[in-house]
Design a protein around this motif. Structure first.
Motif, PDB file in Angstrom:
ATOM      1  N   TYR A 177      39.562  38.762  44.466  1.00  0.00           N
ATOM      2  CA  TYR A 177      40.643  38.524  43.762  1.00  0.00           C
ATOM      3  C   TYR A 177      41.312  37.076  44.283  1.00  0.00           C
ATOM      4  O   TYR A 177      42.136  36.559  43.675  1.00  0.00           O
ATOM      5  N   THR A 178      40.982  36.940  45.418  1.00  0.00           N
ATOM      6  CA  THR A 178      41.353  35.711  46.146  1.00  0.00           C
ATOM      7  C   THR A 178      40.444  34.603  46.332  1.00  0.00           C
ATOM      8  O   THR A 178      40.768  33.503  46.319  1.00  0.00           O
ATOM      9  N   ASP A 179      39.126  34.899  46.494  1.00  0.00           N
ATOM     10  CA  ASP A 179      38.257  33.969  46.644  1.00  0.00           C
ATOM     11  C   ASP A 179      37.596  33.106  45.263  1.00  0.00           C
ATOM     12  O   ASP A 179      37.290  33.992  44.441  1.00  0.00           O
ATOM     13  N   LEU A 180      37.935  31.936  45.249  1.00  0.00           N
ATOM     14  CA  LEU A 180      37.730  31.405  44.068  1.00  0.00           C
ATOM     15  C   LEU A 180      36.424  31.093  43.371  1.00  0.00           C
ATOM     16  O   LEU A 180      36.136  31.234  42.078  1.00  0.00           O
ATOM     17  N   ASP A 201      35.897  39.659  48.716  1.00  0.00           N
ATOM     18  CA  ASP A 201      37.288  39.378  48.131  1.00  0.00           C
ATOM     19  C   ASP A 201      37.246  38.935  46.919  1.00  0.00           C
ATOM     20  O   ASP A 201      37.379  37.405  46.778  1.00  0.00           O
ATOM     21  N   SER A 258      34.656  36.274  40.823  1.00  0.00           N
ATOM     22  CA  SER A 258      35.551  36.888  39.836  1.00  0.00           C
ATOM     23  C   SER A 258      34.745  38.010  39.209  1.00  0.00           C
ATOM     24  O   SER A 258      33.472  38.179  39.234  1.00  0.00           O
ATOM     25  N   ARG A 282      34.568  47.206  42.724  1.00  0.00           N
ATOM     26  CA  ARG A 282      34.514  46.175  43.954  1.00  0.00           C
ATOM     27  C   ARG A 282      32.886  45.930  44.241  1.00  0.00           C
ATOM     28  O   ARG A 282      32.052  46.598  43.671  1.00  0.00           O
TER      29      ARG A 282
END
Length: 259
Positions: free
Chosen positions: A77-80, A75, A83, A66
């Motif tokens: 995993y959801t924030d484009l 975040d 990664s 993390r």
């Protein structure tokens, strides 16, 4: 005999390495960093428009990762825009104001969690000058003058130059003309009629290789008095007043111009 000894030594080393590898795979333990993020400055003009912040850890079982940004969980995993690539943080389309700050990597498995050191991430950039026209600077022949550059917002090492009447080559400095690499200002001592014209400040970011040009500053001779009737002075036209925060200090540059 010597060849046999070398062969046996090589076999022994191979078996020892294999033993260590198997022990590493068999013995379970918490994560240990092998690479932590470090302070970095990234150019925003890179063609791929992506940056990596490195982080690696070993552990058994393998740790998962993390990240924290300025003390808050990212975040990924959801924030484009973010990664994970094997623990490394990938930032897509980074922005200086949004993504510059302090990053920390967190590695976790069933036997523990470790937090990396804080890494300061900054971005080298250079914005454009405003398109606002610059007022003419009036000076009498034989006097000295300072032409202000006023560089646009930037970060990272920058270099200054000036061009004259749109000529592609930078103005050559000599015993009358000097460009300050601290402020970008152009100093001209003992102005001559040949100095009359338009002067453009050129700013280059040494990390991004980006270059921007100011609006031209016209230099005009005043012919309303005969030299000698006035005390020599520097006439400088400031576009804006400097605003100083209460309690802060301002360093004033002094440049001695030859007579």
């Amino acid at each position: 005999m010597m060849k046999m000894t070398i062969l046996l030594s090589w076999v022994a080393l191979t078996l020892l390495s294999l033993k260590c590898y198997l022990a590493e795979r068999i013995i379970q333990h918490g994560p240990v960093f092998t690479q932590e993020p470090s302070d970095s400055v990234f150019p925003l003009s890179s063609e791929d428009n992506k940056i990596f912040i490195n982080c690696k850890a070993k552990g058994n079982p393998l740790p998962h990762y993390r990240w924290k940004f300025n003390g808050r969980d990212l975040d990924v995993y959801t924030d484009l825009n973010y990664s994970l690539v094997e623990g490394n943080l990938l930032i897509n389309n980074p922005q200086a104001m949004k993504d510059g700050g302090s990053y920390q990597c967190i590695a976790t498995n069933a036997f523990g969690t470790i937090l990396s050191r804080k890494a300061k991430v900054e971005f080298a950039y250079l914005q454009n000058f405003t398109n606002k026209a610059r007022n003419a600077v009036l000076v009498r022949e034989g006097q000295a003058v300072v032409l202000l550059c006023g560089p646009p917002p930037h970060f990272g090492e920058i270099r200054y130059a000036w061009i004259y009447n749109g000529h592609p080559s930078a103005l050559i400095q000599d015993n009358r003309r000097f460009v300050s690499q601290r402020t970008g200002n152009l100093y001209i001592a003992k102005v001559e009629p040949s100095d009359v014209g338009n002067y453009t400040c050129v700013v280059k970011n040494m990390m991004t290789n980006g270059t921007v040009y100011s609006s031209p500053t016209p230099l005009v001779l005043r012919r309303d008095a005969v030299m000698g009737e006035y005390e020599p002075k520097i006439e400088v036209q400031f576009e804006e007043m400097l605003r100083v925060i209460k309690g802060s200090s301002v360093r004033l540059e002094c440049f001695a111009l030859g007579k």
